[in-house]
Design a protein around this motif. Structure first.
Motif, short mmCIF file in Angstrom:
data_model
loop_
_atom_site.label_atom_id
_atom_site.label_comp_id
_atom_site.label_asym_id
_atom_site.label_seq_id
_atom_site.Cartn_x
_atom_site.Cartn_y
_atom_site.Cartn_z
N THR A 534 11.50 -3.83 -1.41
CA THR A 534 12.34 -3.39 -1.58
C THR A 534 11.76 -1.74 -1.70
OG1 THR A 534 12.85 -4.78 -3.62
CG2 THR A 534 12.98 -2.63 -3.99
N GLN A 535 10.53 -1.93 -1.88
CA GLN A 535 9.91 -0.48 -1.62
C GLN A 535 9.14 0.35 -0.50
OE1 GLN A 535 7.73 -1.31 -5.16
NE2 GLN A 535 8.69 0.28 -6.30
N TYR A 536 8.47 -1.19 0.25
CA TYR A 536 7.88 -0.59 1.92
C TYR A 536 8.18 -1.34 2.83
CZ TYR A 536 5.68 -5.07 0.00
OH TYR A 536 5.85 -6.33 -0.69
N VAL A 537 7.51 -1.89 4.03
CA VAL A 537 7.91 -2.50 5.55
C VAL A 537 6.11 -2.64 5.66
CG1 VAL A 537 7.65 -0.54 7.33
CG2 VAL A 537 8.67 -2.84 7.96
N GLN A 538 6.33 -4.60 6.06
CA GLN A 538 5.42 -4.60 6.05
C GLN A 538 4.92 -4.55 7.17
OE1 GLN A 538 3.35 -7.30 3.93
NE2 GLN A 538 3.45 -8.61 4.91
N ILE A 539 4.22 -4.67 8.22
CA ILE A 539 3.87 -5.44 9.45
C ILE A 539 3.02 -5.67 9.51
CG2 ILE A 539 3.41 -4.62 11.99
CD1 ILE A 539 4.81 -1.75 11.29
N GLU A 540 3.05 -8.00 9.92
CA GLU A 540 1.58 -8.64 10.66
C GLU A 540 1.88 -8.42 12.15
OE1 GLU A 540 2.44 -11.84 8.30
OE2 GLU A 540 2.77 -11.09 6.22
N ILE A 541 0.62 -8.93 12.04
CA ILE A 541 0.21 -8.91 13.68
C ILE A 541 -0.78 -9.80 13.60
CG2 ILE A 541 -0.46 -7.67 16.41
CD1 ILE A 541 0.36 -5.44 15.49
N TYR A 588 -5.10 -4.05 6.61
CA TYR A 588 -6.44 -4.68 5.93
C TYR A 588 -6.02 -6.34 6.92
CZ TYR A 588 -3.27 -7.39 2.96
OH TYR A 588 -2.53 -8.60 2.25
N ALA A 589 -7.80 -7.13 6.57
CA ALA A 589 -7.46 -8.47 7.76
C ALA A 589 -7.40 -9.24 7.51
CB ALA A 589 -8.32 -7.75 9.49
N THR A 597 -4.59 -11.58 11.85
CA THR A 597 -3.88 -11.52 11.00
C THR A 597 -4.23 -10.29 10.17
OG1 THR A 597 -3.13 -13.58 10.63
CG2 THR A 597 -1.85 -11.60 9.61
N PHE A 598 -3.18 -9.08 11.42
CA PHE A 598 -3.67 -7.71 11.08
C PHE A 598 -2.42 -7.70 10.34
CE2 PHE A 598 -7.30 -7.30 13.76
CZ PHE A 598 -8.18 -6.43 13.27
N ILE A 599 -2.74 -6.40 8.27
CA ILE A 599 -1.21 -6.69 7.57
C ILE A 599 -1.29 -5.39 7.40
CG2 ILE A 599 -0.35 -7.65 5.75
CD1 ILE A 599 -1.78 -9.55 5.54
N ILE A 600 0.04 -4.59 7.91
CA ILE A 600 0.05 -2.69 7.60
C ILE A 600 0.75 -2.93 6.93
CG2 ILE A 600 0.67 -0.39 8.87
CD1 ILE A 600 -0.52 -2.26 11.19
#
Length: 611
Positions: A534-541, A588-589, A597-600
């Protein structure tokens, strides 16, 4: 997951900090029901810290629940999981619960959040139920201060100030806090059955402004609270103050939040003083570790009235026979011109002093300017050194890609024209990236860089073009997953974000290659997942390269910290600076699924997180 992302942003960017363990200090965890910027709790904590900060042996940590803006059961469940992570292996001497939401949350989840028999202290709640404490199994562990608003007394004050009063409107929103005040309000209504009272709990600011836009001589308003409207939308104190100030009926209130902001005044709770009393209770409990639970009722009030409002509605406070404080009192001639009068008496001897002082300051400024220029020069040299290291780091992968492409081209002597053009295009792409990197870092050392709107998906796809050959020939599968036909627009720095993502992907590749040294058949995998919330985009690598050692996890974003034999330790540090400092995001990781997993998390365009 979407709520957790929002919580992390709130927790890390609205003054969240952890208490450090120390044998000679006491640690207090404050769980605030609301967000930073919510005036009621801010004033309470300000008063509390005035008391606590005088004791250098006490440290505080604050968590913000943001329960005014979101309060679903799903939210509280995920908030509990987040706090379990944040509070793991931490011991606090006391846990302070600011207002009802934090209090009920802690009672419900005590055994999961607190493992060291912590004592709880509440403040600001209006209704305390010992039976609820007993059912929670926390008898003997809870102290606190009950905030008692003088609702019945204020109704009597209104009656005496307006002896011909015919109708009183009472405004109290439909919230948990409103429910607590509702008990006292209904008792006051029942005890004033000779007065017509209209009790308003469901409405909007526009409706109330319209309803009370006309003056009626024998009517008044008693304002308790109105943070949530009919649609459960949150109003700021500024919006509420503007509404009260627009009313053409005298409006009385219960606390100090709206005095000088439209309220006539009344028998008020001073929120800062409530905070000071809370601070004194905390110190009392800390000084006596074996003290039995202490439940106090805060019933200290101040009679404060707005002189201009009293004059406007022809009201007076003579009948009170109490110490009354007035605000907005007109200044006398002496008060209005006090500075001029004082100047007449002191200007002569002081003038000479100021001339000497200015001369001394001028000499001092000349000396300080030279020193500051030297410091700035040193800072610039250090910054340039980091930039040069960063350029070398960013160029490493494109050079490897170019080398791979050239070797592949040489190994195959027969190429079609289309294949030749493709190889040339790939090589030129890497060269253009290196050129853009130089331009980006040139911009970095300028005073400012302009933010632009861009699509996260485009940035990720472009970034993957830089390393796709190197990834391919390292026997690594890479998957990019995102919703089709969904724009994920953010405001920030496109190229710098690409560099950040590239750092993470390269680290994943290196971890996988390290695994293949011991197992030649090991198949590497990197997943890039993009979620729209709803308020953000999340990128998981994510990768399957074995993960990050526990001892390294807390240090991986530190400058110059590296686990690689020839690493320089600035890649992930710059990634964190770009994501968090320059793009107001979060990174954070964690370890999961035999890898890291790095989460942005980045705000979507036009999202507003202010209070």
């Amino acid at each position: 997951m979407p709520i957790k992302a929002f919580l992390l942003i709130v927790l890390f960017f609205f003054n969240y900090s952890f208490a450090t363990t120390s044998d000679n200090k006491s640690h207090i965890l404050i769980i605030n029901s609301y967000h930073k910027g919510f005036q009621w709790s801010d004033e309470l904590i300000f008063g509390l810290e005035k008391v606590i900060n005088n004791d250098k042996t006490v440290e505080t940590t604050i968590l913000y629940m943001d329960s005014k803006r979101i309060s679903s059961s799903e939210y509280y469940e995920e908030l509990k999981d987040l706090y379990k992570l944040q509070l793991n292996n931490r011991k606090y001497d006391l846990v302070l619960l600011v207002d009802k939401f934090a209090y009920e949350f802690a009672l419900k989840n005590y055994n999961e959040l607190f493992k060291n028999n912590e004592k709880l202290v509440f403040t600001g709640i209006e209704q305390y139920e010992p039976l609820l404490v007993e059912k929670s199994g926390l008898t003997g562990k809870i102290s606190g201060i009950i905030e008692k608003r003088a609702i019945f007394d204020i109704v009597n004050i209104i009656n005496k100030m307006m002896p011909k009063l015919k109708k009183l409107y009472i405004i109290n929103d439909f919230s948990k806090n409103g429910d607590d005040s509702d008990i006292a309000i209904r008792n006051a209504i029942n005890l004033n059955n000779n007065l017509e009272i209209e009790y308003i709990r469901y409405s909007t600011i526009d409706e109330l402004k319209k309803k009370f836009s006309t003056y009626k001589k024998d009517e008044a308003i008693f304002f308790v609270r109105f943070y949530n409207n009919t649609n459960q939308e949150l109003h700021t104190n500024q919006e509420i103050a503007s509404m009260i100030n627009s009313f053409e009926l005298p409006t009385f209130s219960t606390d100090s939040l709206f005095i000088e902001k439209g309220s006539v005044g009344g028998k008020l709770v001073l929120i800062e003083n409530l905070g000071k009393s809370t601070g004194n209770l905390l110190l009392e409990l800390l000084n006596d570790k074996n003290a039995k639970p202490i439940i106090k009722t805060y019933d200290s009030y101040s009679y404060i009235f707005d002189y201009e409002k009293l004059k406007k509605f022809d009201l007076n406070t003579d009948f009170l026979k109490k110490k009354v404080t007035f605000v907005n009192v007109p200044l006398s001639f002496l008060d209005k011109n006090r500075s001029l009068v004082n100047a007449v008496f002191i200007i002569s001897p002081v003038l000479l002093f100021f001339i000497l002082l200015l001369f001394y300051n001028l000499q001092l400024q000349i000396k300080n300017t030279k020193h500051q220029e030297f410091i700035i020069q040193q800072s610039k040299l250090a910054e340039i050194g980091e930039i040069i290291s960063s350029i070398a780091h960013q160029w490493k992968e494109p050079l490897i890609e170019i080398s791979t492409l050239v070797q592949e081209h040489v190994a195959s002597s027969k190429k079609t024209k289309e294949e030749e053009e493709k190889y040339l295009k790939d090589i030129m792409f890497q060269i253009y990236y290196m050129t853009d990197t130089i331009n980006d870092f040139q911009d970095f050392i300028k005073p400012s860089t302009k933010k632009t709107h861009f699509d996260i998906k485009d940035a990720i796809i472009k970034m993957m073009h830089i390393v796709e050959h190197n990834i391919k020939y390292s026997y690594i599968d890479i998957n990019i997953n995102f919703q089709e036909e969904t724009k994920l627009i953010v405001l920030g720095y496109n190229n710098e974000l690409m560099q950040s993502l590239l750092n993470i992907v390269n680290n994943a590749k290196d971890s996988i290659i390290k695994q293949r040294v011991s197992n030649k058949k090991f198949k590497g995998l990197i997943n890039i997942d993009i979620f729209k919330r709803t308020q953000y985009v999340q990128i998981e690598i994510s990768d399957n390269g074995g993960g990050i050692d526990k001892k390294d996890m807390k240090k991986i974003f530190d400058p110059y910290y590296t686990t690689k034999e020839k690493g320089h330790g600035i890649g992930l540090y710059m990634t964190k600076v770009i994501i968090e400092d320059k793009m107001d995001g979060l990174i954070y990781a964690v370890n999961k699924n035999n890898g890291a997993t790095f989460i942005i998390r980045l705000r979507l365009e036009n999202e507003n997180f202010s209070s």
